[in-house]
Write an enzyme that holds these catalytic residues in place. Structure first.
Site, mmCIF file in Angstrom:
data_model
loop_
_atom_site.group_PDB
_atom_site.id
_atom_site.type_symbol
_atom_site.label_atom_id
_atom_site.label_comp_id
_atom_site.label_asym_id
_atom_site.label_seq_id
_atom_site.Cartn_x
_atom_site.Cartn_y
_atom_site.Cartn_z
ATOM 1 N N GLY A 125 0.819 -1.207 0.000
ATOM 2 C CA GLY A 125 0.000 0.000 0.000
ATOM 3 C C GLY A 125 0.850 1.253 0.000
ATOM 4 O O GLY A 125 0.517 2.248 -0.651
ATOM 5 N N ASN A 143 -6.570 4.763 9.476
ATOM 6 C CA ASN A 143 -6.030 3.515 10.004
ATOM 7 C C ASN A 143 -6.003 3.461 11.523
ATOM 8 O O ASN A 143 -5.987 2.382 12.103
ATOM 9 C CB ASN A 143 -4.620 3.276 9.462
ATOM 10 C CG ASN A 143 -3.721 4.479 9.622
ATOM 11 O OD1 ASN A 143 -4.025 5.571 9.134
ATOM 12 N ND2 ASN A 143 -2.604 4.311 10.307
ATOM 13 N N GLN A 192 -7.170 0.695 4.475
ATOM 14 C CA GLN A 192 -7.990 0.222 5.595
ATOM 15 C C GLN A 192 -9.438 -0.025 5.203
ATOM 16 O O GLN A 192 -10.121 -0.863 5.797
ATOM 17 C CB GLN A 192 -7.935 1.225 6.749
ATOM 18 C CG GLN A 192 -6.599 1.311 7.447
ATOM 19 C CD GLN A 192 -6.223 0.040 8.189
ATOM 20 O OE1 GLN A 192 -7.081 -0.740 8.597
ATOM 21 N NE2 GLN A 192 -4.936 -0.189 8.339
ATOM 22 N N SER A 252 -3.913 -2.654 -0.318
ATOM 23 C CA SER A 252 -2.869 -3.564 0.139
ATOM 24 C C SER A 252 -3.454 -4.930 0.456
ATOM 25 O O SER A 252 -4.573 -5.024 0.973
ATOM 26 C CB SER A 252 -2.189 -2.987 1.389
ATOM 27 O OG SER A 252 -1.187 -3.856 1.860
ATOM 28 N N GLY A 253 -2.689 -5.985 0.183
ATOM 29 C CA GLY A 253 -3.184 -7.338 0.363
ATOM 30 C C GLY A 253 -3.272 -7.806 1.794
ATOM 31 O O GLY A 253 -4.235 -8.473 2.182
ATOM 32 N N THR A 283 10.004 -8.686 -12.502
ATOM 33 C CA THR A 283 9.241 -9.926 -12.546
ATOM 34 C C THR A 283 8.141 -9.895 -11.496
ATOM 35 O O THR A 283 8.375 -9.557 -10.341
ATOM 36 C CB THR A 283 10.165 -11.140 -12.290
ATOM 37 O OG1 THR A 283 11.189 -11.147 -13.285
ATOM 38 C CG2 THR A 283 9.390 -12.443 -12.347
ATOM 39 N N CYS A 316 2.892 1.249 11.539
ATOM 40 C CA CYS A 316 4.018 1.904 10.870
ATOM 41 C C CYS A 316 4.681 2.946 11.771
ATOM 42 O O CYS A 316 5.760 3.440 11.458
ATOM 43 C CB CYS A 316 3.543 2.572 9.579
ATOM 44 S SG CYS A 316 2.807 1.421 8.426
#
Length: 376
Positions: free
Chosen positions: A71, A151, A179, A199-200, A237, A326
């Site tokens: 993210g 968040n 979020q 974001s995953g 890749t 974070c």
């Protein structure tokens, strides 16, 4: 002792369904998606299927989804690559004072390169002051970047109103939806969003995979120079297994969203009601209750030390946080809590509890018992 995890805003466990989808591409289907032989083509097809799954969750075209590493990368890319590509139109950007560090630090970096940034105030619930937003728009404003949902305190912003203001002045609108994804309805067509970061690992996919939605016609510079992956925008890749995991997680989120939101809201409201009963006047709820992510409860305990509470809960096998993962190494009070004018006796004692599908009411009861023992 089993860990009881109440920090789903920091990260989430990979769902079994997601992991099972990824495993073949870690073992037999290990081909490079740029290769022409069968296992390479299989990887390419899997990537494009995942792109479609992500697009369906936010209602955009698959070709408008670009995979990234996180993210934070998506935020950096959206802001910097748009700013550099459109600097001839102007060099003024608008954001808010409660953004994720990935947005705030990116904007500060741009200020070092001659860009001007306006940081807009929010009210005491964490909602952007729209009148101040409008007042700060200039002829040189090229981008407005406001997060979909915060968040730390879970406040959901008036996204459609913000995008309307932006487009009325021909300004591009970006939102950090890391979020919000899977926890509230996102429709980039209806909400008129031009760029969106996701974001995953916040929706039960792996860490190290994210995506950026860029509406057709929005000009941005290349993210990474090199090969021709991601429509010649992001060389390197592809993280095939991460992309497949993200796609599957988005498909599950799309399928289960109504049930997921309803359950998380029940857990959150039950927790807050228990806190009110047990701690009465000692607690403060940070952020809006009406416009809030369903699983977020950010509560301050008057004149307590959040770090001590977190460590003592950890000894009991409970994971909570004091805010953004974070910023966990930062000893300064949260910039979000400062922005919403949390009183001094509450600002250093916030506990963020964020619920997930795996949590139960019994776990919340145990959390309350532990808090009662810690906070005499």
């Amino acid at each position: 002792m089993d860990t009881i995890y109440f920090d789903n805003a920091a990260t989430t466990p990979i769902k079994t369904e997601v992991l099972n989808e990824m495993i073949p591409y870690l073992t037999k289907e290990y081909g490079n998606a740029s290769s022409l032989y069968t296992i390479g083509r299989n990887a390419k097809r899997a990537i494009e299927n995942a792109r479609k799954q992500v697009a369906e969750l936010i209602n955009c075209k698959p070709n408008e989804i670009f995979f990234t590493g996180s993210g934070s990368e998506s935020d950096n890319t959206a802001i910097k690559c748009y700013a550099y590509a459109n600097k001839e139109k102007g060099k003024h950007i608008i954001t808010s004072k409660i953004e994720h560090p990935a947005v705030i630090e990116t904007c500060k970096n741009l200020e070092k390169h001659g860009y001007e940034v306006s940081y807009i105030d929010v009210d005491e619930e964490g909602i952007l002051k729209l009148d101040e937003l409008e007042k700060n728009i200039k002829n040189t404003t090229i981008l407005i970047s406001i997060m979909f949902a915060n968040n730390e305190i879970g406040t959901i912003q008036p996204i459609e109103e913000i995008s309307k203001i932006a487009h009325s002045r021909n300004i591009t609108f970006h939102t950090d939806a890391v979020q919000a994804l899977g926890n509230t309805l996102i429709d980039v067509e209806r909400q008129k969003i031009d760029m969106l970061s996701l974001s995953g690992h916040k929706i039960n996919a792996p860490k190290g995979i994210g995506a950026l939605y860029i509406k057709d016609g929005i000009e941005v510079e290349k993210f990474i120079n090199g090969g021709h992956q991601e429509k010649d925008k992001r060389a390197g890749t592809e993280n095939v297994t991460g992309i497949i995991g993200l796609g599957k997680a988005c498909q599950i989120a799309n399928r289960n969203m109504e049930k997921h939101i309803k359950y998380l809201k029940k857990l959150r409201d039950y927790y807050i009601d228990r806190l009110k009963k047990e701690f009465s006047e000692k607690i403060r709820i940070n952020g809006s209750m009406e416009k809030r992510l369903p699983g977020n409860a950010n509560i301050s305990f008057k004149n307590e030390d959040s770090s001590k509470i977190i460590y003592k809960l950890d000894e009991k096998g409970i994971c909570v946080s004091s805010g953004s993962a974070c910023s966990s190494g930062n000893t300064e009070p949260s910039h979000v809590l400062k922005a919403i004018a949390v009183p001094e006796e509450y600002i250093n004692c916030a506990i963020r509890t964020t619920f997930g599908d795996n949590n139960t009411f019994e776990q919340i009861d145990y959390l309350i018992r532990c808090l009662k023992n810690i906070i005499k």
